[in-house]
Scaffold this active site. Structure first.
Site, PDB file in Angstrom:
ATOM      1  N   GLY A 274      -2.656 -38.043  25.013  1.00  0.00           N
ATOM      2  CA  GLY A 274      -2.688 -39.345  24.356  1.00  0.00           C
ATOM      3  C   GLY A 274      -1.886 -40.331  25.165  1.00  0.00           C
ATOM      4  O   GLY A 274      -2.285 -41.475  25.385  1.00  0.00           O
ATOM      5  N   ALA A 275      -0.702 -39.873  25.644  1.00  0.00           N
ATOM      6  CA  ALA A 275       0.184 -40.741  26.429  1.00  0.00           C
ATOM      7  C   ALA A 275       1.213 -39.856  27.098  1.00  0.00           C
ATOM      8  O   ALA A 275       1.407 -38.701  26.717  1.00  0.00           O
ATOM      9  CB  ALA A 275       0.862 -41.759  25.514  1.00  0.00           C
ATOM     10  N   GLU A 277       5.318 -39.929  28.747  1.00  0.00           N
ATOM     11  CA  GLU A 277       6.572 -40.682  28.659  1.00  0.00           C
ATOM     12  C   GLU A 277       7.295 -40.900  29.982  1.00  0.00           C
ATOM     13  O   GLU A 277       8.518 -41.040  29.998  1.00  0.00           O
ATOM     14  CB  GLU A 277       7.524 -39.930  27.715  1.00  0.00           C
ATOM     15  CG  GLU A 277       8.078 -38.606  28.277  1.00  0.00           C
ATOM     16  CD  GLU A 277       7.297 -37.368  27.875  1.00  0.00           C
ATOM     17  OE1 GLU A 277       7.843 -36.265  27.978  1.00  0.00           O
ATOM     18  OE2 GLU A 277       6.132 -37.501  27.461  1.00  0.00           O
ATOM     19  N   GLU A 311       6.696 -42.014  22.520  1.00  0.00           N
ATOM     20  CA  GLU A 311       6.932 -42.087  23.975  1.00  0.00           C
ATOM     21  C   GLU A 311       8.222 -42.839  24.295  1.00  0.00           C
ATOM     22  O   GLU A 311       8.930 -42.496  25.245  1.00  0.00           O
ATOM     23  CB  GLU A 311       5.742 -42.754  24.683  1.00  0.00           C
ATOM     24  CG  GLU A 311       4.388 -42.107  24.437  1.00  0.00           C
ATOM     25  CD  GLU A 311       4.346 -40.609  24.696  1.00  0.00           C
ATOM     26  OE1 GLU A 311       5.112 -40.109  25.538  1.00  0.00           O
ATOM     27  OE2 GLU A 311       3.530 -39.927  24.034  1.00  0.00           O
ATOM     28  N   HIS A 314      11.213 -40.614  23.892  1.00  0.00           N
ATOM     29  CA  HIS A 314      11.403 -39.694  25.021  1.00  0.00           C
ATOM     30  C   HIS A 314      12.294 -40.285  26.117  1.00  0.00           C
ATOM     31  O   HIS A 314      12.854 -39.546  26.918  1.00  0.00           O
ATOM     32  CB  HIS A 314      10.055 -39.348  25.649  1.00  0.00           C
ATOM     33  CG  HIS A 314       9.375 -38.172  25.028  1.00  0.00           C
ATOM     34  ND1 HIS A 314       9.982 -36.968  24.801  1.00  0.00           N
ATOM     35  CD2 HIS A 314       8.083 -38.014  24.598  1.00  0.00           C
ATOM     36  CE1 HIS A 314       9.119 -36.110  24.272  1.00  0.00           C
ATOM     37  NE2 HIS A 314       7.956 -36.736  24.128  1.00  0.00           N
TER      38      HIS A 314
END
Length: 881
Positions: A274-275, A277, A311, A314
């Site tokens: 999804g993404a 960090e 994110e 993180h």
């Protein structure tokens, strides 16, 4: 022979030898986006810790051209042998002379290809003025920095990074740090980035492409930039706002400012997760970052908020303080998941996000009830098996266990402990034990002795509860969906209340069983009211579902809780918990389906989003097994489920009301999708009419972003060989859609057709060039129950093509999960095992075993349901009236 033997010693080891450790990387990459290749030069400042004839580091799919090492006295050493060990992704440099201890510099020249597997330094494409062009993106977690440059690719081996890039002059280059300088030479631009603070290799990031850009500066002077596809900068505003607020929330929570001068976020067209960090440069897939008022559903808006908050969290938990080794991955992911809900709750209190956190807990409970589960802290023997633990245990169980501990210690102690942990381990690495010792120090409680039972062993307990007069008997045993009982034992923080949320008790259950006197919770004779507190009084264990365990009540206590739900005495989270635990016990054949249906009937007038969402979830799952167990009851069961949902459907209606709540929008989407999936006649009619209007007017208010999926399901449920129009129209909308949100919506619903021939067309479409690799997962997850056998036949026929095209990464596990887990028979499980005997790969071995176990769990449930046929038939008739 001797030298070969010496190289053998490095093979098959989980970690690199510690002869030498890196302190600083000076990396220069030249990108050729048309040829999809890159060349690089890296100067690595090393500290040689013991005299050695070997330098061993990581490299994968790189060609190494020139290598030498210069020591602090400026003596130059050229290796006599340069060996790439492909299986272990090692680069072994062998020297004739012994290298002495001390500082030195290793220079390596290398080349590589921009791959298409969404890992390492890879190629993805975007469209600019109608022309398809290439861009370059990185995804290094967990072990793919080595695919971009030779390095010590382990989280504990932190170093600083100075990055320089050569790229086409019209493109934008982003990395972890701000740009220091730029020089243009013809059509090539050289970009020099500032040197980073110390960080792990998996957090290094580069993106090169064409973007629109917006930015804001926080009150602490941090520049937050958002990079979007050209023409879509407006769609980055919401994520920018969430990021700025999240930075503020975490700066205060950890009592520590964000340490880098900038934080960029970039949406790229193709991304495996999804993404990610990366320090100072978070990379997202487009639909996890771009938000559009008209096109984005409420559910997606919420996901974007949580993903951005996750994110940004993180940047502290993971990047500033990093796990020492992948065994402690849960520290990163469990904490970022838990705290992203905290941040979302601060930003949007009206979303009641903590009650929705139960969906995270539930994902952990579901997976951890399998014999093929694993402990939160799991030994990693080979870097490639790390991929498989980015799962519900690390994220969902991890975050739920953290929330349980926070509830036990109290918010204030928990926050103080995390601030101290951040200060103590900033810029370095930590293990789970380090966190426990800080929490113990601040709280004065031996946290590790309590928490080891949750992180070092797999599974969790079911607490059986019986009452006699004013005595409560509790017993714990390991809960398994297979119906067997494991021999685990836990230290369980138990909470309970009697007849009211004002009469509560909490204690630690650290033995197999406990007998508890709860007389102090009973009211005095003066305030006693027989109906409320006599035999009819309810007892709820695991108040607000704060603990990671299930509860099984004796018959009488269960009946009282049913009554309490009818009288609206219980909170939404407790109503959710009772339904969820009953369903899980039913799957494990510890309770009858009849008792579950009688409980579900009590939820007819439910209007809380989280409870309704659970109810719908249970409906889908019951239908899946009933189709195999008692097929002739499927229609009656659908009818019962439809009746459960009609109250809320009529209350909500298809069209949103002005100024209505976010939760109503979520609820409308799920209720109408369920009614469409259960083939409710009126829902299909209304949906098809709305769809027709949409075809004539793209901007019709009749179908909002929230209800489109329901309409698309209805279209596909009605599609067949003689009536293909709806299916063709949906494909046309997909092909013409500019918005990623719309494409995702169609992919999630297009496989819900019951028609086998159309399903094969859909599956072939998913693996065609029309669908981006990363998006196939949406389609595979939406295959109809009727399509199970056809999808499995298709997977077997196309297996070689799929493995060749997609490698053995994340996509394969989605094909396995989406196509295999809907089955419910031992014959199918045997057939699946047989097929994979000669096709097994370590990257999906654990995932496949878990999928087959799910099939066998349901097969056992199917056998049990067959015994209930007559009583179920009678009950459904009774409930229909």
């Amino acid at each position: 022979m001797d030298q070969k033997q010496n190289i053998e010693q490095f093979k098959g080891q989980p970690r690199l030898p510690k002869f030498a450790v890196p302190k600083r990387y000076d990396l220069h990459l030249k990108l050729d986006l048309s040829a999809c290749t890159f060349s690089g030069l890296v100067d690595i400042n090393l500290c040689i810790l013991e005299p050695t004839k070997f330098i061993v580091l990581n490299a994968c799919e790189l060609a190494v051209h020139q290598v030498f090492f210069t020591n602090s006295l400026n003596h130059k050493f050229t290796p006599c042998d340069v060996v790439l060990v492909n299986d272990d992704e090692l680069l072994v440099l062998v020297f004739d002379e012994m290298l002495g201890t001390g500082e030195g510099m290793l220079r390596i020249e290398f080349t590589g290809a921009l791959n298409e597997h969404l890992k390492g330094l890879y190629k993805c494409t975007y469209v600019d003025d109608g022309i398809r062009k290439n861009m370059a993106v990185t995804q290094f977690e967990p072990v793919c920095a080595r695919r971009c440059f030779p390095c010590w690719d382990e989280p504990a081996l932190k170093a600083t990074f100075k990055i320089t890039l050569d790229l086409p002059s019209e493109l934008i280059a982003l990395s972890n740090m701000p740009i220091n300088d730029e020089k243009i030479n013809g059509n090539v631009k050289t970009v020099y980035f500032e040197e980073s603070p110390v960080m792990s290799t998996y957090l290094v990031a580069i993106t090169v492409g064409l973007f629109d850009h917006i930015e804001e500066t926080t009150s602490d002077g941090i520049k937050v930039g958002v990079y979007c596809p050209v023409g879509k900068s407006d769609e980055g505003k919401f994520a920018l706002e969430v990021a700025v607020k999240s930075l503020d929330v975490y700066t205060r929570y950890f009592s520590m400012p964000y340490p880098l001068p900038k934080l960029d976020m970039v949406a790229v067209p193709e991304f495996s997760g999804g993404a990610m960090e990366n320090y100072g440069l978070i990379i997202y897939r487009e639909n996890e970052m771009l938000y559009n008022d008209l096109r984005t559903a409420a559910a997606r808006k919420q996901i974007i908020t949580i993903v951005v908050a996750h994110e940004v969290a993180h940047q502290w938990f993971g990047n500033l303080v990093t796990m020492e080794w992948w065994t402690h991955l849960w520290l990163n992911e469990g904490f970022a998941t838990w705290i992203s809900y905290m941040a979302a709750d601060i930003m949007f209190p009206e979303w009641k996000i903590w009650s929705q956190f139960l969906q995270q807990t539930n994902g952990g409970l579901r997976m951890d009830a399998q014999e093929q589960s694993h402990p939160i802290e799991v030994e990693i023997q080979h870097a490639h098996s790390v991929d498989e633990i980015f799962d519900a245990i690390s994220y969902k169980k991890g975050s739920a266990v953290i929330k349980m501990l926070q509830g036990y210690l109290g918010d204030e102690i928990f926050q103080k402990s995390l601030s101290l942990y951040m200060k103590r381990y900033a810029w370095s690495n930590a293990k789970t034990e380090d966190l426990w010792s800080v929490l113990s120090e601040v709280s004065g409680i031996q946290v590790n002795s309590m928490m080891d039972s949750w992180t070092k062993q797999k599974g969790y307990p079911v607490i059986s509860v019986k009452s006699k007069e004013q005595i409560l008997e509790l017993e714990q045993s390991q809960f398994l969906s297979s119906g067997f009982h494991g021999d685990g034992q836990w230290t369980v923080p138990i909470t309970l209340c009697l007849g009211s949320y004002d009469r509560c008790k909490s204690f630690l259950l650290d033995s197999k069983s406990e007998v508890l006197d709860i007389s102090e919770l009973f009211p005095s004779p003066a305030e006693k009211n027989e109906d409320e507190y006599g035999k009819a009084s309810w007892i709820k264990v695991n108040v607000e579902q704060g603990g990671f365990y299930r509860v099984k009540y004796g018959d009488e206590l269960g009946a009282r809780l049913r009554k309490a739900i009818q009288k609206d005495c219980l909170s939404a989270t407790d109503r959710y918990g009772i339904l969820d635990d009953t369903y899980a016990l039913c799957v494990a054949c510890e309770q009858s389906l009849s008792s579950l249906l009688s409980l579900m009937d009590v939820y007819r007038n439910e209007i809380d989003y989280i409870v309704l969402s659970k109810l719908i979830d249970v409906c889908y799952n019951v239908l899946e097994v009933l189709k195999d167990a008692i097929p002739n009851l499927v229609n009656a069961m659908k009818e019962f489920f439809i009746n459960l949902l009609l109250f809320s459907a009529e209350k909500l209606g298809w069209e949103s009301a002005p100024g209505e709540s976010h939760l109503n929008a979520l609820m409308r989407a799920e209720v109408f999708m369920a009614l469409a999936a259960f083939d409710h006649g009126r829902t299909h009619e209304e949906a098809m009419q709305c769809f027709q209007t949409l075809l004539n007017d793209k901007n019709t208010p009749l179908l909002s972003a929230d209800t489109k999926r329901a309409a698309y399901i209805a279209v596909m449920r009605n599609a067949n060989a003689t009536s293909r129009d709806g299916f063709e129209s949906l494909l046309k909308i997909y092909r013409e859609a500019d918005a990623v949100q719309e494409k995702e919506r169609i992919l999630r619903t297009i496989a819900s057709t019951p028609d086998p021939d159309i399903l094969v067309e859909v599956l072939n479409f998913l693996i065609s060039d029309e669908v981006r690799d990363q998006d196939i997962t949406y389609g595979v997850a939406g295959i109809s129950l009727e399509g199970r056998n056809m999808a499995w036949r298709w997977l077997k026929e196309n297996w070689n093509f799929i493995v060749d095209k997609y490698g053995s990464g994340f996509l394969i596990t989605h094909f396995i999960g989406g196509i295999i887990t809907p089955f419910c028979s031992h014959e199918k499980a045997d057939e699946i095992e047989e097929f994979f005997v000669s096709r097994m790969r370590p990257t999906f071995a654990m995932n496949l075993k878990q999928s087959i176990e799910q099939v066998r769990i349901k097969a056992r449930w199917v056998e049990s349901l067959k015994q209930e046929q007559q009583s179920l038939q009678d009950l459904l008739k009774q409930l229909a009236h």
